[in-house]
Every structure is written in C-alpha cells, then in structure tokens.
Design an enzyme around this catalytic site. Structure first.
Site, mmCIF file in Angstrom:
data_model
loop_
_atom_site.group_PDB
_atom_site.id
_atom_site.type_symbol
_atom_site.label_atom_id
_atom_site.label_comp_id
_atom_site.label_asym_id
_atom_site.label_seq_id
_atom_site.Cartn_x
_atom_site.Cartn_y
_atom_site.Cartn_z
ATOM 1 N N THR A 12 -10.702 0.012 5.569
ATOM 2 C CA THR A 12 -10.000 -1.363 5.269
ATOM 3 C C THR A 12 -8.684 -0.949 5.017
ATOM 4 O O THR A 12 -7.967 -2.081 4.507
ATOM 5 C CB THR A 12 -10.742 -1.703 3.868
ATOM 6 O OG1 THR A 12 -10.806 -0.602 2.948
ATOM 7 C CG2 THR A 12 -12.448 -2.178 4.069
ATOM 8 N N GLY A 13 -8.030 0.061 4.889
ATOM 9 C CA GLY A 13 -6.802 0.253 4.895
ATOM 10 C C GLY A 13 -5.726 -0.001 5.798
ATOM 11 O O GLY A 13 -6.412 -0.303 7.074
ATOM 12 N N CYS A 129 3.743 10.772 8.893
ATOM 13 C CA CYS A 129 4.350 9.614 10.043
ATOM 14 C C CYS A 129 5.622 10.005 10.489
ATOM 15 O O CYS A 129 6.118 9.854 11.461
ATOM 16 C CB CYS A 129 4.292 8.277 9.738
ATOM 17 S SG CYS A 129 4.741 8.241 7.689
ATOM 18 N N GLY A 160 3.703 2.510 5.448
ATOM 19 C CA GLY A 160 3.402 3.779 5.465
ATOM 20 C C GLY A 160 3.009 4.140 3.889
ATOM 21 O O GLY A 160 2.071 5.179 3.800
ATOM 22 N N HIS A 242 9.069 2.953 11.219
ATOM 23 C CA HIS A 242 10.139 4.024 10.665
ATOM 24 C C HIS A 242 11.215 4.091 11.400
ATOM 25 O O HIS A 242 11.053 4.394 12.812
ATOM 26 C CB HIS A 242 9.206 5.205 10.384
ATOM 27 C CG HIS A 242 8.319 5.295 9.162
ATOM 28 N ND1 HIS A 242 7.947 3.970 8.482
ATOM 29 C CD2 HIS A 242 7.524 6.142 8.737
ATOM 30 C CE1 HIS A 242 7.147 4.303 7.417
ATOM 31 N NE2 HIS A 242 6.695 5.709 7.591
HETATM 32 P P1 A2P Z 1 -10.631 0.103 -0.304
HETATM 33 O O1 A2P Z 1 -10.193 -0.867 0.764
HETATM 34 O O2 A2P Z 1 -12.069 0.013 -0.810
HETATM 35 O O3 A2P Z 1 -9.552 0.559 -1.691
HETATM 36 P P2 A2P Z 1 -4.407 1.953 2.132
HETATM 37 O O4 A2P Z 1 -3.708 3.418 2.541
HETATM 38 O O5 A2P Z 1 -3.833 1.050 3.096
HETATM 39 O O6 A2P Z 1 -4.011 1.575 0.557
HETATM 40 O O7 A2P Z 1 -5.733 2.161 2.013
HETATM 41 C C1 A2P Z 1 -6.618 3.170 1.639
HETATM 42 C C2 A2P Z 1 -8.001 3.172 2.082
HETATM 43 O O8 A2P Z 1 -8.539 4.265 1.666
HETATM 44 C C3 A2P Z 1 -8.757 1.966 1.865
HETATM 45 O O9 A2P Z 1 -9.581 1.871 2.853
HETATM 46 C C4 A2P Z 1 -9.375 2.274 0.696
HETATM 47 O O10 A2P Z 1 -10.517 1.498 0.576
HETATM 48 C C5 A2P Z 1 -9.920 3.723 0.987
HETATM 49 N N1 A2P Z 1 -9.970 4.509 -0.293
HETATM 50 C C6 A2P Z 1 -9.208 4.694 -1.412
HETATM 51 N N2 A2P Z 1 -9.938 5.251 -2.420
HETATM 52 C C7 A2P Z 1 -11.226 5.603 -1.888
HETATM 53 C C8 A2P Z 1 -12.259 6.095 -2.405
HETATM 54 N N3 A2P Z 1 -12.234 6.787 -3.667
HETATM 55 N N4 A2P Z 1 -13.236 6.153 -1.572
HETATM 56 C C9 A2P Z 1 -13.312 5.582 -0.488
HETATM 57 N N5 A2P Z 1 -12.364 5.250 0.001
HETATM 58 C C10 A2P Z 1 -11.246 4.959 -0.622
#
Ligand code: A2P
Length: 332
Positions: A12-13, A129, A160, A242
C-alpha cells in the site's frame, strides 16, 4: 515458462504500489500475487490485471509458499521478517537499507553489476534511489575512462520518503496558499516552498545517513573502494523525480562529444541535452520516462578531466520498484 508466487511487502506504500503496477506492465510470470502491509490497511484492495486483490496483514506465516518476496516497508520490517523468510526457499529483494552493506548480500543495479547476483544467499538488496540513478549514468564513463572522484548534490522529491510525505507537501502547499499556518508531521521543517539539506539522520561525521549511503553503496556496486566520493543530499518540494548535480574527475580524458555518443548507445539512459532549445532532464519528465536522464554535460573550466552533468530519474520506479522487478527478472 515457469510461474512464481510473488509477495509484495508494503504493497500500500508509494513504492509497493509501483511494484504491483510494474509487475503487471512487464508481464512478470506470476502464479499468485500476495499483497502484504500493516494491520492498518488489511482488507484494502489493489488492482492487478483488472482484478481487485485484497491486502493482508503481514505475519510470520505470510511467506509459506512464496518464491520471491519484494520488501518495501522500511528497515524495521525488513530486519524483523527477512531473517525468517530467508529460511524458506523464498528469495527476498529488499528495498530498505537494512542489509545493503552486508558483505553476503549483493547490492544490484542490473545495468551495472548484474554479475554480482550469483553471490546471493537468499537476500538481494535494492540500492538507495539516489545511488541507482547515479551509478547507471556513471557506469559507461567508468568503463570507458575510469573515475577518480565524484562530487554529488541531490535534489530529492518527497515521494522518496513515502506516502505520508506526499500528503504533507500537498497539505502544506494548500495551507500556505490559503494563508494558513502549515502543519508538519513527517519532516523537521516545512517542506512546501522550502529546501531541507537533511535526509535521514545525521551521523557523527556531520554527514547524513542518506549521504553516506550514496558514498558506500556506489563503491560497493562499482566494486571499487578507491573512488573518492562526497555527497550533499537535499529534500526539495517536488512530488516525483530525484535530480542530481554530479561532478566527476575521470582517469583519462574523454570529450563531451564522445561521451554523448556513448550515452546515445547505452540502454537505460536517455540523453536530454540540447541547451540551444532549453532541453535538459526535468523532474516532471520522470513521470514519462523510465530511463535515467542525463544532460547539461559540460567540461569543467579548470580541470581537463572534470565533467559536470545533471541526472534525473523516477525515484519510485528506476530508483526503487522498477530496479527491484528488474532484479527479479534476472533471477527467473
Ligand atoms: P500501511 O499502509 O498499512 O501503513 P510508504 O513508504 O509509502 O510510507 O509505505 C510504507 C509501506 O510499508 C506501507 O505499505 C505500509 O503499510 C507498510 N508498513 C509499514 N509498517 C509496517 C509493518 N509494521 N508491517 C507491515 N507493513 C508495514
């Protein structure tokens, strides 16, 4: 061709979503695609090949039938789960910095050091990156005439940092344009209409961790500890892409014309260098092109072997998700 069960951790990130898109765009041979994130987003759905796939909460059992796991959920998640995953037959490609400098973990940019992939023991690291785009642009020069010194200053977009930072720049821009006081959560200072010479934490030597990543990772990828490198990394109020100002001193002389001809023939690089028509790489162009863009090529005025250039790439794609998928392609 065989098909593989693939997991995306952090789906989802900002980077995870690009990974899913790129796996589809490039037709990666997938049997099952498993999308993992934190509890916060379990149950959300993401489109893959016109189907809605449900995001699951990451746990110790998430990797049981997984052949390849792409991690992009930050270093803490990588440190916790990757040692568990690597005990299966799962091969991990990790986008975090957790294992990059581990001598048993290859750090791969396919255009530069794909041969190092053979050394992996279940974990392959995806570089930072800003490192990826710089080494892609400098590799042809390294091969042709050698490089003694690199001085790089980065202008890095907020994506980033992740999705929260994208939201922060959007909100602060809107607050300021509406005469409201900007609110701040992600960065130590206002990022909208500002530039922060501070990415990641400061180290004892006065450099930031981001700057040290550029230095250490470049040497590891080039397999060359002798190159002198110094870096300044800045965060700029740009959403995607970047940019880097890079000065290098080569071992042997090379003319700008020869260098341009080499770039024109190098896969993965797009030469954008026509100053008479104001053409040079721009951050906004990185939403269109997957290549690393190089321009403003010019000889230094004081050092015959000195060359200045401007390098731009899409930090979420070539700088992260695309490079990770290209590594997975090397594996299969
Ligand atoms: P979530 O969307 O549930 O917070 P970004 O780099 O854009 O901030 O995204 C970070 C990604 O890593 C997201 O998909 C986030 O999920 C996931 N994430 C962050 N912490 C955890 C965790 N403790 N366990 C699993 N996924 C995580």
């Amino acid at each position: 061709m065989s098909e593989f069960n693939v997991a995306v951790v952090g789906a989802t990130g900002a980077v995870g979503r690009e990974m899913v898109k790129i796996l589809e765009e490039r037709g990666f041979p997938i049997k099952d695609l498993v999308l993992l994130a934190s509890k916060r987003s379990a149950g959300e759905t993401i489109f893959y090949k016109k189907k809605e796939l449900t995001v699951h909460e990451l746990n110790d059992k998430s990797f049981e039938d997984i052949d390849i796991a792409l991690f992009s959920a930050g270093s803490a998640v990588s440190r916790k789960y990757i040692p568990i995953v690597a005990k299966n037959n799962t091969i991990v490609i990790d986008n975090s910095s957790a294992f990059r400098m581990n001598s048993h973990v290859p750090l791969i940019v396919p255009e530069v050091n794909s041969h190092d992939i053979k050394k992996h023991n279940g974990i392959i690291a995806n570089p930072n990156c800003s490192t990826i785009q710089m080494v892609v642009a400098l590799k042809p020069i390294l091969d042709e005439v050698g490089i003694n010194r690199i001085i790089v200053s980065t202008y890095q977009s907020v994506s980033g940092t992740g999705k929260d930072a994208i939201n922060e720049l959007t909100e602060q821009s809107s607050q300021i344009l509406n005469n409201k006081k900007p609110t701040r959560k992600v960065y130590p200072h206002q990022i909208a209409f500002n530039i922060l010479p501070h990415i990641d934490v400061f180290e004892d030597n006065g450099f930031t961790k981001e700057e040290m990543k550029l230095i250490h990772e470049t040497k590891k990828i080039f397999g060359n500890n002798k190159i002198k490198i110094t870096a300044t990394a800045a965060r700029v109020p740009v959403f995607y892409g970047h940019s880097e100002s890079v000065y290098i001193e080569t071992q042997k002389y090379i003319s700008i014309n020869k260098l341009k001809n080499i770039y024109l023939k190098t896969k993965g690089i797009k030469l954008v260098d026509d100053i008479d028509n104001s053409k040079y790489p721009l951050a906004i162009m990185s939403e269109t092109y997957d290549e690393v863009m190089v321009g403003r090529l010019r000889k230094d005025l004081t050092e015959p072997n000195g060359i200045n250039m401007w390098i731009v790439a899409n930090n979420l794609r070539k700088g992260a998700a695309l490079n990770a998928v290209q590594i997975a392609e090397l594996l299969v």
